[in-house]
Design a protein around this motif. Structure first.
Motif, PDB file in Angstrom:
ATOM      1  N   ASP A  56      47.094  47.635  30.097  1.00 23.92           N
ATOM      2  CA  ASP A  56      45.755  47.476  29.541  1.00 23.92           C
ATOM      3  C   ASP A  56      45.135  46.154  29.988  1.00 23.92           C
ATOM      4  O   ASP A  56      43.948  46.081  30.308  1.00 23.92           O
ATOM      5  N   SER A  57      45.951  45.102  30.033  1.00 25.07           N
ATOM      6  CA  SER A  57      45.460  43.788  30.470  1.00 25.07           C
ATOM      7  C   SER A  57      45.069  43.819  31.945  1.00 25.07           C
ATOM      8  O   SER A  57      44.084  43.194  32.349  1.00 25.07           O
ATOM      9  N   ILE A  58      45.833  44.549  32.743  1.00 23.80           N
ATOM     10  CA  ILE A  58      45.508  44.668  34.169  1.00 23.80           C
ATOM     11  C   ILE A  58      44.179  45.386  34.364  1.00 23.80           C
ATOM     12  O   ILE A  58      43.336  44.971  35.165  1.00 23.80           O
ATOM     13  N   ILE A  59      43.972  46.453  33.621  1.00 25.36           N
ATOM     14  CA  ILE A  59      42.723  47.217  33.739  1.00 25.36           C
ATOM     15  C   ILE A  59      41.518  46.351  33.415  1.00 25.36           C
ATOM     16  O   ILE A  59      40.462  46.450  34.050  1.00 25.36           O
ATOM     17  N   GLU A  60      41.672  45.470  32.437  1.00 25.08           N
ATOM     18  CA  GLU A  60      40.563  44.598  32.042  1.00 25.08           C
ATOM     19  C   GLU A  60      40.204  43.596  33.134  1.00 25.08           C
ATOM     20  O   GLU A  60      39.114  43.021  33.112  1.00 25.08           O
ATOM     21  N   ASN A  61      41.097  43.391  34.107  1.00 31.23           N
ATOM     22  CA  ASN A  61      40.818  42.461  35.201  1.00 31.23           C
ATOM     23  C   ASN A  61      39.830  43.017  36.212  1.00 31.23           C
ATOM     24  O   ASN A  61      39.495  42.349  37.193  1.00 31.23           O
ATOM     25  N   ALA A  62      39.356  44.254  35.977  1.00 29.19           N
ATOM     26  CA  ALA A  62      38.363  44.837  36.885  1.00 29.19           C
ATOM     27  C   ALA A  62      37.081  44.013  36.931  1.00 29.19           C
ATOM     28  O   ALA A  62      36.313  44.104  37.891  1.00 29.19           O
ATOM     29  N   VAL A  63      36.831  43.202  35.912  1.00 25.05           N
ATOM     30  CA  VAL A  63      35.641  42.347  35.923  1.00 25.05           C
ATOM     31  C   VAL A  63      35.769  41.249  36.969  1.00 25.05           C
ATOM     32  O   VAL A  63      34.767  40.630  37.349  1.00 25.05           O
ATOM     33  N   LYS A  64      36.990  40.996  37.432  1.00 24.28           N
ATOM     34  CA  LYS A  64      37.220  39.972  38.452  1.00 24.28           C
ATOM     35  C   LYS A  64      37.471  40.552  39.836  1.00 24.28           C
ATOM     36  O   LYS A  64      37.280  39.871  40.841  1.00 24.28           O
ATOM     37  N   ASN A  65      37.906  41.803  39.878  1.00 27.32           N
ATOM     38  CA  ASN A  65      38.231  42.432  41.162  1.00 27.32           C
ATOM     39  C   ASN A  65      37.423  43.715  41.316  1.00 27.32           C
ATOM     40  O   ASN A  65      37.733  44.734  40.687  1.00 27.32           O
ATOM     41  N   PRO A  66      36.384  43.718  42.143  1.00 23.08           N
ATOM     42  CA  PRO A  66      35.505  44.894  42.267  1.00 23.08           C
ATOM     43  C   PRO A  66      36.159  46.066  42.978  1.00 23.08           C
ATOM     44  O   PRO A  66      35.582  47.156  43.020  1.00 23.08           O
ATOM     45  N   GLN A  67      37.352  45.886  43.542  1.00 23.14           N
ATOM     46  CA  GLN A  67      38.044  47.003  44.166  1.00 23.14           C
ATOM     47  C   GLN A  67      38.836  47.820  43.148  1.00 23.14           C
ATOM     48  O   GLN A  67      39.504  48.793  43.495  1.00 23.14           O
ATOM     49  N   MET A  68      38.749  47.405  41.896  1.00 20.82           N
ATOM     50  CA  MET A  68      39.271  48.176  40.782  1.00 20.82           C
ATOM     51  C   MET A  68      38.106  48.845  40.076  1.00 20.82           C
ATOM     52  O   MET A  68      37.004  48.314  40.038  1.00 20.82           O
ATOM     53  N   LEU A  69      38.374  50.010  39.504  1.00 20.15           N
ATOM     54  CA  LEU A  69      37.331  50.719  38.766  1.00 20.15           C
ATOM     55  C   LEU A  69      37.325  50.241  37.314  1.00 20.15           C
ATOM     56  O   LEU A  69      38.373  49.971  36.732  1.00 20.15           O
ATOM     57  N   GLN A  70      36.138  50.129  36.757  1.00 24.27           N
ATOM     58  CA  GLN A  70      36.030  49.795  35.350  1.00 24.27           C
ATOM     59  C   GLN A  70      36.723  50.872  34.509  1.00 24.27           C
ATOM     60  O   GLN A  70      36.791  52.037  34.892  1.00 24.27           O
ATOM     61  N   GLU A  71      37.253  50.463  33.359  1.00 19.16           N
ATOM     62  CA  GLU A  71      37.971  51.389  32.499  1.00 19.16           C
ATOM     63  C   GLU A  71      37.113  52.611  32.150  1.00 19.16           C
ATOM     64  O   GLU A  71      35.903  52.522  31.985  1.00 19.16           O
ATOM     65  N   VAL A  72      37.763  53.763  32.074  1.00 24.08           N
ATOM     66  CA  VAL A  72      37.107  55.005  31.682  1.00 24.08           C
ATOM     67  C   VAL A  72      37.803  55.516  30.429  1.00 24.08           C
ATOM     68  O   VAL A  72      39.018  55.687  30.407  1.00 24.08           O
ATOM     69  N   ARG A  73      37.035  55.746  29.380  1.00 28.77           N
ATOM     70  CA  ARG A  73      37.585  56.185  28.100  1.00 28.77           C
ATOM     71  C   ARG A  73      37.436  57.696  27.945  1.00 28.77           C
ATOM     72  O   ARG A  73      36.573  58.315  28.580  1.00 28.77           O
ATOM     73  N   ILE A  74      38.261  58.256  27.106  1.00 31.27           N
ATOM     74  CA  ILE A  74      38.320  59.715  26.992  1.00 31.27           C
ATOM     75  C   ILE A  74      37.001  60.291  26.475  1.00 31.27           C
ATOM     76  O   ILE A  74      36.638  61.420  26.808  1.00 31.27           O
ATOM     77  N   GLY A  75      36.245  59.524  25.684  1.00 31.82           N
ATOM     78  CA  GLY A  75      34.941  59.990  25.245  1.00 31.82           C
ATOM     79  C   GLY A  75      33.998  60.199  26.412  1.00 31.82           C
ATOM     80  O   GLY A  75      33.236  61.180  26.455  1.00 31.82           O
ATOM     81  N   THR A  76      34.053  59.289  27.395  1.00 25.75           N
ATOM     82  CA  THR A  76      33.241  59.432  28.606  1.00 25.75           C
ATOM     83  C   THR A  76      33.718  60.608  29.441  1.00 25.75           C
ATOM     84  O   THR A  76      32.908  61.370  30.001  1.00 25.75           O
TER      85      THR A  76
END
Length: 398
Positions: A176-196
């Motif tokens: 979960d902490s790694i996923i949140e690092n997407a704000v620093k690395n644009p080659q990662m996708l922003q988190e996607v939640r099951i509601g979306t």
């Protein structure tokens, strides 16, 4: 009679008070809860013959439960320390049955109200209809929340939940902490939640989900999985560079850097803010035209080229170089999704729908399927990069 009535007025509350003080008949004490924080779903390959598997798919679920006694003892490396988590597996064609079977393996009742993450393997996601079937339980069950994060794993999903979680106690919290690092690395996708995800599945729109992969003992979270809205099936993974361009085009770019050569010397542009606007021309349904304007603001984060940034011509020179790099990155995403995969994970269908609803009703079933009007569209990228601050200058080139 009046005295009898007054007597009842005094005693009536006492008669009903015990009913208000009784506890819930189905209450489970918190220390008896088996808090499940992660679920990984793989395609089971060892059950049934090929003919059976074509009719009914069997899945292996790996579920991560918290062990409260190990939370204050580190990760269980040596010294007889207790791990802070327990991974349980179950095999069935029904996820609901898997969850019920967990009760046979743990002394605590599995409880999913605190589920943080669902990881689906690419083998499952590539089976037509399987991804939406997997999501059904997590969307339907009353214990589940719509904020649960969804990932697609390259390779076995259950292995991801076994990652060494240092410095965290729990692998799911580490991921979960790694996923949140997407704000620093644009080659990662922003988190996607099951509601979306539910919204995408209900609207039959194509979309992307963050990729996760075990690379030896390390986690690789660059890139994304492309899900086709026509059949809710994964088409392919896209790499980190394509994901970066996708973030620019969709307006999901939160921060990062762009590198360019100025007279063979490296200059790094740190993007602090990015936005995009989209215009669409629907005059010809066989060649719908999109004009995407990307605007960025940032600073010079690093420069091996000694320039006098007080001169407007030098600022303009660097800005032009950065605009070319950003444009190439965005065009890489267009080529991959429009020309190669032919899947509108760029989210452009909504602009056609709002611009010309009558036309959209005629072509919606063939947007990125069948006649595939998306693959015939023209997508022009324009970039405006603004340098707000050049930073300190060590030396100006003479």
């Amino acid at each position: 009679m009046e005295s009898v009535s007054k007597s009842w007025d005094r005693w009536l509350p006492l008669v009903f008070l015990p009913f208000l003080l009784t506890g819930c008949w189905d209450r489970v004490e918190i220390e008896d809860r088996g808090f499940t924080i992660g679920a990984a779903i793989d395609l089971e390959e060892n059950l049934g013959n090929e003919e059976d598997k074509n009719e009914q798919h069997v899945y292996q679920g790996t579920y991560q439960l918290v062990v409260p006694g190990g939370l204050g003892q580190g990760t269980g490396q040596g010294g007889g320390q207790e791990t802070a988590y327990q991974n349980l597996t179950s095999v069935s064609d029904s996820l609901f049955e898997q969850i019920r079977d967990l009760a046979k393996e743990t002394s605590r009742t599995p409880f999913f109200a605190h589920l943080e993450m669902i990881i689906v393997s690419e083998d499952v996601a590539k089976v037509p209809g399987a991804f939406s079937n997997i999501m059904d339980l997590f969307l339907r069950d009353h214990e589940m929340r719509r904020g649960v994060k969804v990932l697609i794993s390259k390779g076995n999903a259950g292995d991801v939940l076994k990652v060494e979680p240092k410095p965290e106690n729990l692998p799911v919290m580490f991921l979960d902490s790694i996923i949140e690092n997407a704000v620093k690395n644009p080659q990662m996708l922003q988190e996607v939640r099951i509601g979306t995800v539910h919204e995408y599945l209900a609207s039959n729109n194509s979309f992307v989900i963050p990729k996760i992969e075990m690379n030896g003992e390390k986690v690789d979270s660059e890139g994304a999985a492309v899900i086709h809205g026509h059949n809710d099936t994964m088409v392919d993974f896209i790499n980190g560079k394509t994901t970066e361009g996708l973030n620019f085009i969709k307006g999901d770019y939160k921060g990062g850097l762009v590198k360019a050569k100025i007279d063979e010397d490296l200059v790094v542009y740190e993007i602090k803010n990015a936005k995009r606007t989209v215009e669409v021309n629907t005059d010809d349904k066989n060649k719908i035209k999109f004009h995407i304007m990307i605007q960025t603001e940032g600073t010079i984060g690093e420069s091996f080229k000694r320039l006098d940034y007080t001169k407007p011509e030098n600022i303009e020179k660097v800005q032009n170089a950065m605009e070319n790099e950003i444009k190439k990155t965005a065009e890489t995403s267009v080529e991959k999704l429009r020309d190669d995969l032919k899947v509108d994970a760029l989210g452009l269908s909504g602009y056609v729908q709002r611009k010309n609803y009558a036309l959209w009703k005629k072509i919606c079933d063939d947007w990125d399927h069948g006649d595939n009007y998306f693959s015939k569209s023209e997508i022009a990228i324009e970039v405006n990069a603004i340098i707000r601050a050049p930073g300190s200058i060590i030396q100006i080139e003479k």
